[in-house]
Design an enzyme around this catalytic site. Structure first.
Site, PDB file in Angstrom:
ATOM      1  N   ASP A 121       0.817  -1.213   0.000  1.00 52.54           N
ATOM      2  CA  ASP A 121       0.000   0.000   0.000  1.00 52.54           C
ATOM      3  C   ASP A 121       0.848   1.259   0.000  1.00 52.54           C
ATOM      4  OD1 ASP A 121      -2.457  -1.272   0.101  1.00 52.54           O
ATOM      5  OD2 ASP A 121      -2.361  -1.520   2.263  1.00 52.54           O
ATOM      6  N   ASP A 320      -5.715  -0.619  10.788  1.00 52.93           N
ATOM      7  CA  ASP A 320      -6.358  -1.073   9.551  1.00 52.93           C
ATOM      8  C   ASP A 320      -7.856  -0.798   9.522  1.00 52.93           C
ATOM      9  OD1 ASP A 320      -4.061  -1.928   8.357  1.00 52.93           O
ATOM     10  OD2 ASP A 320      -4.299  -4.033   8.878  1.00 52.93           O
ATOM     11  N   MET A 342      -0.033   6.031  12.873  1.00 51.72           N
ATOM     12  CA  MET A 342       1.038   5.216  12.323  1.00 51.72           C
ATOM     13  C   MET A 342       1.479   5.619  10.922  1.00 51.72           C
ATOM     14  SD  MET A 342       1.284   1.052  12.407  1.00 51.72           S
ATOM     15  CE  MET A 342       0.967   1.066  14.163  1.00 51.72           C
TER      16      MET A 342
END
Length: 435
Positions: A121, A320, A342
């Site tokens: 990603d 996530d 993060m």
């Protein structure tokens, strides 16, 4: 390139079974390199990132036997370590973030491991320092070819146990170090270790193979090195990220959905975090039942200040799922501050939600305030592109709730983490096609 065409505003109903956990699978699959004996793994998700890693293992010489849906037996008795230095591997390994975790097992068993700078990603810088500092602590020599962006670690005389304090509780870093340490001489202690359920699963699997790991589930792991590991059979947990995605989708589309066999004891704060958004979810055995929501009220903090949802290492809230929380908050009654600590690029998909009519203020790369519509103003359909796995599923949820027909491009990003998502949505009544 394929796209999703979604007719929004349809209420869904039915049951869904979560796939096997992507983040666990990537660790577990790399661990098969630690033994020449057969390792059988069940509940493997059929997604792009996992299938790429299985293909990479096959190219390394691992024997792969498919036993049925989600069940595969691996045998690493004829590993071709030379493949690591080929141009084919540089290209293949560089396209997959999870490929970094083959380095620990290869270093432990064969004395060397190489990896190109991993892909994945585009959500900001993702450090590899924790991995390689751990290997160096175990006695490996590190080298980095800046021209080819190629990393290498070698330990011709084998690894030796050591005490180490990780600079961050990296899940993949901890996994890599643990897989290297299980075959090292002597005892290794890893302090500030990640303790996510998926890391616990890896440790339990390694112990079933003959490793000696204690402190599993805590942030202090002790690993007593052994000479060799044997085969085993292992079942992957249901994917907590997908479970959270289904919870958010149910609320956002005002649908009645039951999520089956979720392994409640491994969900941590996820259910309560959604409850703070006002979402009702019931525990029915090992299932989650989400009733139809006509509205959901965001709770404030005890002193009345705005609710903040932030990511943190386990048992904190997983980063996530912050993208899911953000999109679901766009139709809540109330305001919430999303703090993504993060990754500095993970909130940049909010411009697409703003185009759909969401009220979001991006404060900086890490923080966004969402002002919910309480379904008084539905999102508008649009054409958009998926920038990463989690933003992709968030945009898909937004499209399913929106008025009109939306197009989502670059859906390979969604396929990297979600198994047959369009088929499973259609089974619940969604109007979605892959074109």
């Amino acid at each position: 390139m394929a796209v999703f065409k979604i007719e929004g505003g349809v209420r869904l109903k039915g049951e869904v079974v979560p796939q096997g956990a992507k983040n666990e699978a990537l660790q577990i699959l790399c661990a098969v390199l630690l033994t020449p004996e057969k390792v059988s793994i069940n509940n493997i998700p059929d997604i792009i990132d996992v299938n790429k890693l299985i293909t990479l293992l096959g190219n390394l010489g691992v024997k792969i036997q498919k036993n049925g849906q989600g069940s595969v037996t691996f045998q690493s008795d004829e590993v071709n370590v030379g493949y690591l230095e080929t141009e084919a591997f540089k290209k293949e390994g560089g396209s997959l973030r999870g490929s970094i975790m083959i380095v620990g097992p290869l270093l432990a068993r064969f004395g060397k491991g190489y990896i190109p700078k991993p892909g994945g990603d585009k959500i900001g810088r993702r450090r590899l320092d924790t991995h390689f500092e751990g290997f160096i602590n175990l006695g490996a020599k590190f080298r980095y070819n800046r021209e080819d962006h190629f990393y290498g670690v070698e330990a011709a005389d084998g690894l030796v146990g050591a005490d180490m304090l990780l600079d961050e509780a990296s899940v993949t870093g901890t996994a890599n170090i643990v897989m290297a340490a299980v075959l090292a001489k002597g005892t290794t202690t890893v302090y500030n270790a990640a303790c996510e359920p998926y890391l616990q699963q890896l440790c339990k699997m390694l112990n079933s193979m003959g490793a000696k790991i204690t402190g599993v589930g805590s942030n202090l792991l002790t690993i007593e090195g052994v000479e060799k590991l044997g085969g085993c059979e292992h079942r992957i947990l249901p994917d907590m990220i997908e479970i959270g995605s289904w919870i958010g989708l149910a609320a956002m589309t005002r649908s009645e959905i039951t999520i089956k066999n979720v392994s409640w004891e491994n969900l941590g704060v996820i259910p309560n975090t959604f409850r703070k958004l006002g979402i009702t979810l019931e525990k029915r055995g090992d299932d989650i039942y989400i009733p139809t929501h006509e509205s959901y009220q965001i709770k404030t903090d005890i002193d009345g200040s705005i609710l903040t949802v932030a990511d943190a290492p386990w048992p904190g809230f997983t980063p996530d799922l912050l993208s899911i929380i953000l999109v679901v908050a766009t139709q809540a009654n109330g305001d919430v501050l999303i703090h993504q600590k993060m990754f500095e690029s993970r909130l940049f998909f909010v411009d697409k939600l703003i185009d759909m009519g969401a009220k979001i203020m991006l404060c900086d790369p890490h923080r966004a305030v969402v002002m919910g519509h309480d379904f008084k103003s539905v999102l508008k359909a649009t054409t958009m592109s998926s920038p990463d796995i989690r933003a992709g599923i968030s945009l898909l949820i937004a499209a399913l709730s929106a008025k009109g027909t939306s197009i989502i491009q670059n859906i390979e990003q969604i396929d990297r983490g979600y198994e047959r998502i369009d088929e499973r949505l259609r089974a619940l009544g969604a109007k979605i096609t892959r074109e």
